[in-house]
Write an enzyme that holds these catalytic residues in place. Structure first.
Site, mmCIF file in Angstrom:
data_model
loop_
_atom_site.group_PDB
_atom_site.id
_atom_site.type_symbol
_atom_site.label_atom_id
_atom_site.label_comp_id
_atom_site.label_asym_id
_atom_site.label_seq_id
_atom_site.Cartn_x
_atom_site.Cartn_y
_atom_site.Cartn_z
ATOM 1 N N GLU A 83 18.467 -2.991 31.572
ATOM 2 C CA GLU A 83 19.839 -3.323 31.198
ATOM 3 C C GLU A 83 20.901 -2.645 32.055
ATOM 4 O OE1 GLU A 83 21.197 -5.422 28.929
ATOM 5 O OE2 GLU A 83 19.230 -6.216 28.418
ATOM 6 N N SER A 455 -5.738 -5.055 -30.645
ATOM 7 C CA SER A 455 -6.329 -3.836 -31.214
ATOM 8 C C SER A 455 -5.781 -2.556 -30.612
ATOM 9 C CB SER A 455 -7.848 -3.867 -31.041
ATOM 10 O OG SER A 455 -8.406 -4.934 -31.793
#
Length: 744
Positions: A83, A455
């Protein structure tokens, strides 16, 4: 000579005019540099476990802020080489490159490559992307101002944290996590070069979307790095050939989507929109190992149940065009509509026979399935299979790899499951899985799934009975109510296994989950007694029936509520309030809020007597030694487990609630549209395996603990009872009415 003077004068006037325009018109209108001199990046909300594993991130932009000193050299070198190789040498503008760009502008083009890092910072922070001379002039002016206001390292730091890199990702640290599931300091040269190639065009060079173009760009970066001398020839050769695994998705350290959403809602309620941009970090009480184990256990055992009940056929069928390009497009389109579900991948069948399936994945990979991989769907490969079941070319099926990397046919389950684990002393969450997959169904079954407990409610009825003089050794008649009553009964409950043992102890009745005995106990102590007792454990009165069906769990509870209730037995009689968030910090680590661990076991939080908790605990341990939960003790090879299975009427819900050491956990399985899970399915076959697989990790390395015997109880004739119910001759005889019952 005159024309030269005239031309010079004209040029001078033009230059003066340009300068006047620049300094009198453009310069005064330039924005202030606050955005870069006082950089406040939009950092998302992040959520962590207690041991710093990232489990969630929320915000429009995925970004980490990493100081320039912490960005590895390989990443900086890769970026600058492609860049702005002269970044540390120029003063913001490369005049040769800028002149070339201006000439390109005049010719109707625009040479992006002439922009330096500083020029890109100016453009990204302050300007639009329009390609005009006016905007270019502003960019150059801003570039000079930025260079005079900031150091080179500060400028590079801004760029590397702000730049857009595709997939809603900003900055290289976040991109490393998104594309490779790594932190910046873990990147290889090849990976750094791949990321460095993205800024020029985040769409074209996105490795998750355009892997071929991204690879071409990566090679250019590597060549530039070699040319600049920041890598060797050998490093170039290795990096250019390195195979990269790219995800393109946010990577988290643990699967805890339901927890992350719980936290998000709480933080947004308090901090509003700032929650998504100010870099808030939230630390939960979860433990990564426990959470990972719970997630895997829920999914594994749901799939095991699902496969027990048969293959339901392909998800959808498509027509495969003859033209290769059209066929590829059709496959891509349908697979986009059927995304991967963790390890369950969608595939389009291209060839099928009873011995072989060929299929294509969303990645473009072609796979073959044979042998054991076909077993689950064998019936769907027969010539006489029903049309909606049959696997044919164009069918979309689910596949999964086994430990040996062999593919097999599977399917997305219809059933749901959940699991939650708490610290029994403090109420801190240790693990929470709210369903099979958050992306499919965001409904959190742990906190919001009101279901019949079956239960698993019985221990609380037995606990109430202890206060009325019952003991684990008390004998209750295990025969159908209709066998001992002369009344015409509208309701005659049965034991699940259809077996009746006559007079048995309360301890044995709980271990074997005898329905009739539980109803007889409730009838004897009085419905109102139990109805008033249940809220001590955190149960909602309005969710419980005020009749005898209460003993069989026909009310409603959530897994979280049940876990909190069992914690009372686990911790000696104290109510706990589940809590999830331990600390909130800002982006810099400053503590905004801290929530200390609640004090364990204070008299203000005691809800049942220590004697009651101890005796009930002893019965719950019997369940895992000789009763319906015995598989837990065998598979975990421990003798300190306590808990209770639960199966609601018609096996619509399967439960296991239990604890050991200081961990209490609840597992549940059922359909969102309630229906039977199967006539041969029970809490022990559905939920208990989830609990075992999860607790194996949670209890790993934790020694077994024997509970101290509290004052006020004695072991009389081989079992525990309150000393106040003893007389000189031994156990007090109780007047227990077990011969009649009022229908609910």
């Amino acid at each position: 000579m005159k024309w030269i003077l005239a031309l010079t004068a004209a040029a001078g006037v033009l230059i003066a005019g340009i300068l006047a325009y620049v300094f009198l018109v453009l310069a005064p209108g330039l924005p202030a540099l606050d955005a870069v001199t006082d950089y406040q990046p939009k950092i998302p909300l992040r959520i962590y476990t207690a041991d710093n594993a990232l489990i969630g991130e929320f915000g429009e932009e995925h970004r980490d802020f990493v100081p320039i000193k912490d960005i590895p050299a390989v990443m900086k070198n890769a970026l600058l080489s492609i860049e702005d190789a002269r970044f540390y040498e120029h003063h913001g503008v490369d005049f040769i490159g800028a002149t070339r760009a201006l000439l390109a502008d005049l010719g109707g083009g625009f040479h992006q490559g002439a922009s330096t890092i500083t020029m890109q910072v100016a453009r990204n922070f302050f300007l639009t992307q329009e390609k005009t001379l006016n905007r270019k002039a502003k960019e150059i002016l801003l570039t000079f101002r930025i260079e005079s206001a900031l150091t080179k390292d500060q400028i590079l730091e801004l760029y590397m944290n702000q730049i857009y890199l595709g997939q809603r990702t900003h900055g290289f640290s976040s991109a490393a996590r998104t594309y490779f599931g790594k932190s910046l300091d873990q990147l290889t040269i090849a990976e750094a070069a791949m990321l460095a190639g993205i800024p020029q065009n985040p769409v074209r060079h996105n490795p998750a979307v355009n892997p071929q173009r991204a690879k071409e760009r990566q090679i250019l970066v590597l060549k530039s790095m070699l040319k600049k001398g920041v890598i060797t020839e050998a490093q170039y050769d290795q990096a250019s050939k390195e195979h990269l695994t790219i995800t393109g998705r946010q990577q988290f350290d643990s699967h805890a989507d339901y927890v992350a959403e719980m936290v998000r809602q709480q933080i947004v309620a308090e901090y509003k929109d700032a929650a998504y941009t100010s870099g808030i970090k939230v630390y939960t009480t979860l433990l990564k190992a426990d959470q990972d184990a719970a997630y895997e256990a829920v999914r594994k055992n749901i799939l095991i149940y699902d496969q027990r009940h048969g293959y339901r056929g392909p998800e959808v069928f498509i027509r495969l065009p003859q033209n290769e390009d059209e066929r590829d497009d059709a496959i891509d389109e349908v697979l986009r509509q059927h995304p991967a579900n963790d390890k369950l991948l969608a595939a389009v069948v291209t060839e099928s026979s009873p011995k072989l399936i060929k299929a294509e994945l969303a990645s473009g990979e072609s796979i073959e399935i044979s042998g054991d991989g076909l077993r689950f769907a064998a019936g769907a490969l027969q010539s006489n299979a029903k049309s909606d079941l049959k696997i044919v070319p164009g069918a979309v099926i689910r596949i999964i790899q086994d430990s040996k990397k062999h593919w097999g046919v599977t399917q997305l389950p219809e059933v749901e499951g959940a699991y939650v684990a708490l610290d029994a002393s403090t109420g801190a969450y240790r693990a929470l899985v709210g369903g099979f997959d958050f992306n499919r169904k965001k409904f959190n079954h742990v906190t919001s799934g009101w279901r019949q407990p079956g239960s698993s409610i019985k221990p609380f009825i037995y606990s109430a009975a202890l206060e009325k003089g019952f003991t684990p050794a008390t004998l209750i008649n295990d025969v159908q109510l209709s066998a001992t009553s002369e009344e015409a009964l509208r309701w005659d409950p049965r034991n699940d296994d259809g077996k009746y043992d006559g007079p048995i102890t309360m301890r044995t009745a709980l271990a074997q989950s005898k329905n009739v005995v539980s109803v007889r106990i409730l009838k004897s102590i009085g419905i109102n007694t139990a109805y008033q007792w249940l809220p001590r454990f955190g149960f909602s009165k309005d969710k419980q029936p005020d009749n005898l069906t209460m003993a069989l769990g026909t009310g409603s509870v959530t897994p979280l509520q049940l876990a909190s209730a069992y914690a009372v037995f686990a911790n000696g009689g104290y109510q706990v309030t589940p809590w999830l968030i331990s600390k909130i910090t800002d982006a810099k680590g400053k503590v905004l809020k801290e929530f200390p661990t609640p004090s364990a076991g204070t008299e203000e939080t005691r809800v049942i007597d220590a004697r009651n908790a101890f005796v009930t605990d002893s019965m719950l341990r019997e369940v895992t030694r000789s009763g319906t939960g015995a598989a837990a003790s065998v598979r975990l090879n421990r003798h300190d487990l306590a808990g209770k299975t639960g199966t609601s009427s018609e096996a619509v819900d399967g439960w296991f609630a239990g604890y050991a050491v200081n961990i209490v956990a609840v597992a549940w399985m059922g359909y969102d549209d309630p229906k039977s899970l199967g006539s041969r399915e029970f809490g022990a076959t559905l939920a208990l395996p989830i609990w075992i697989d999860s607790m194996r990790v949670s209890l790993n390395g934790k020694p077994e603990i024997q509970r101290p015997v509290p004052d006020g109880i004695s072991n009389a004739e081989g079992d525990w009872m309150y000393t106040e119910f003893l007389n000189g001759a031994g156990i007090k005889t109780l007047d227990i009415d077990t011969t009649s019952v009022t229908s609910p």
